[in-house]
Design a protein around this motif. Structure first.
Motif, PDB file in Angstrom:
ATOM      1  N   GLY A   8       0.780  -1.227   0.000  1.00 24.47           N
ATOM      2  CA  GLY A   8       0.000   0.000   0.000  1.00 24.47           C
ATOM      3  C   GLY A   8       0.810   1.273   0.000  1.00 24.47           C
ATOM      4  N   SER A  17      -3.787  10.759   1.079  1.00 22.15           N
ATOM      5  CA  SER A  17      -4.027   9.603   1.943  1.00 22.15           C
ATOM      6  C   SER A  17      -3.462   8.333   1.322  1.00 22.15           C
ATOM      7  CB  SER A  17      -5.537   9.407   2.167  1.00 22.15           C
ATOM      8  OG  SER A  17      -6.112  10.516   2.822  1.00 22.15           O
ATOM      9  N   ARG A  19      -3.488   3.870   2.453  1.00 17.01           N
ATOM     10  CA  ARG A  19      -3.842   2.821   3.401  1.00 17.01           C
ATOM     11  C   ARG A  19      -2.821   1.698   3.275  1.00 17.01           C
ATOM     12  NH1 ARG A  19      -9.799   0.276   3.938  1.00 17.01           N
ATOM     13  NH2 ARG A  19     -10.116   2.380   4.790  1.00 17.01           N
ATOM     14  N   SER A  21      -1.382  -2.006   4.330  1.00 19.13           N
ATOM     15  CA  SER A  21      -1.885  -3.303   4.780  1.00 19.13           C
ATOM     16  C   SER A  21      -0.744  -4.144   5.316  1.00 19.13           C
ATOM     17  CB  SER A  21      -2.562  -4.046   3.623  1.00 19.13           C
ATOM     18  OG  SER A  21      -3.651  -3.329   3.114  1.00 19.13           O
ATOM     19  N   TYR A  80      -4.511  -2.885   9.186  1.00 24.28           N
ATOM     20  CA  TYR A  80      -4.381  -1.745   8.286  1.00 24.28           C
ATOM     21  C   TYR A  80      -3.917  -0.504   9.042  1.00 24.28           C
ATOM     22  CZ  TYR A  80      -7.355  -4.703   5.359  1.00 24.28           C
ATOM     23  OH  TYR A  80      -7.876  -5.735   4.634  1.00 24.28           O
ATOM     24  N   GLN A  82      -4.549   3.376   8.159  1.00 26.25           N
ATOM     25  CA  GLN A  82      -5.101   4.430   7.301  1.00 26.25           C
ATOM     26  C   GLN A  82      -4.390   5.731   7.630  1.00 26.25           C
ATOM     27  OE1 GLN A  82      -7.489   4.274   4.825  1.00 26.25           O
ATOM     28  NE2 GLN A  82      -6.975   6.419   4.454  1.00 26.25           N
ATOM     29  N   ASN A  84      -4.082   9.673   6.725  1.00 27.40           N
ATOM     30  CA  ASN A  84      -4.693  10.842   6.100  1.00 27.40           C
ATOM     31  C   ASN A  84      -3.864  12.089   6.387  1.00 27.40           C
ATOM     32  OD1 ASN A  84      -6.880   9.196   5.306  1.00 27.40           O
ATOM     33  ND2 ASN A  84      -7.991   9.621   7.198  1.00 27.40           N
TER      34      ASN A  84
END
Length: 128
Positions: A8, A17, A19, A21, A80, A82, A84
């Motif tokens: 990712g 952004s 994400r 993994s 994960y 995430q 941002n």
């Protein structure tokens, strides 16, 4: 033996952004706490976030609080991250790591020596 594979990463503009993994194979991740670490060139590896095996506890480095979210999907055997509102200072190789602990509600956020299984890393570059 637990194997971890990160994916990712990539190049993203500031404010964007991604994400990440962390997929596990050979062993179920259900009983493992998982941490995310990063290492920028010339700098020491630093803890970014972690999640307990129960999922009830998550921790974040001050530098990413409010911007990054860690979560797990045990059905997919994956954790994960995430990310941002990315900043140039987030540029680094990101690693996930895992280990088991007696307390299912605990995870070590900034202690890489607490983890015995590591992935190979994925590069994140934040640049315009």
């Amino acid at each position: 033996q637990l194997q971890l594979v990160e994916s990712g990463g990539g190049l993203v503009q500031p404010g964007g952004s991604l994400r990440l993994s962390c997929a596990a194979s050979r062993v179920t991740l259900d009983y493992y706490a998982v941490g995310w670490f990063r290492q920028a060139p010339g700098k020491e590896r630093e803890g970014v976030s972690c999640i307990s095996s129960s999922g009830s506890t998550t921790k974040y480095a001050d530098s990413v609080k409010g911007r990054f979210t860690i979560f797990r999907d045990n059905a997919k055997n994956t954790v994960y991250l995430q990310m941002n509102s990315l900043k140039p200072e987030d540029t680094a190789v990101y690693y996930c790591a895992a280990d088991t602990y007696g307390d299912y509600h605990w995870c070590p956020e900034d202690e890489p020596y607490e983890y015995t299984s590591w992935g190979q890393g994925t590069q994140v570059t934040v640049s315009s």
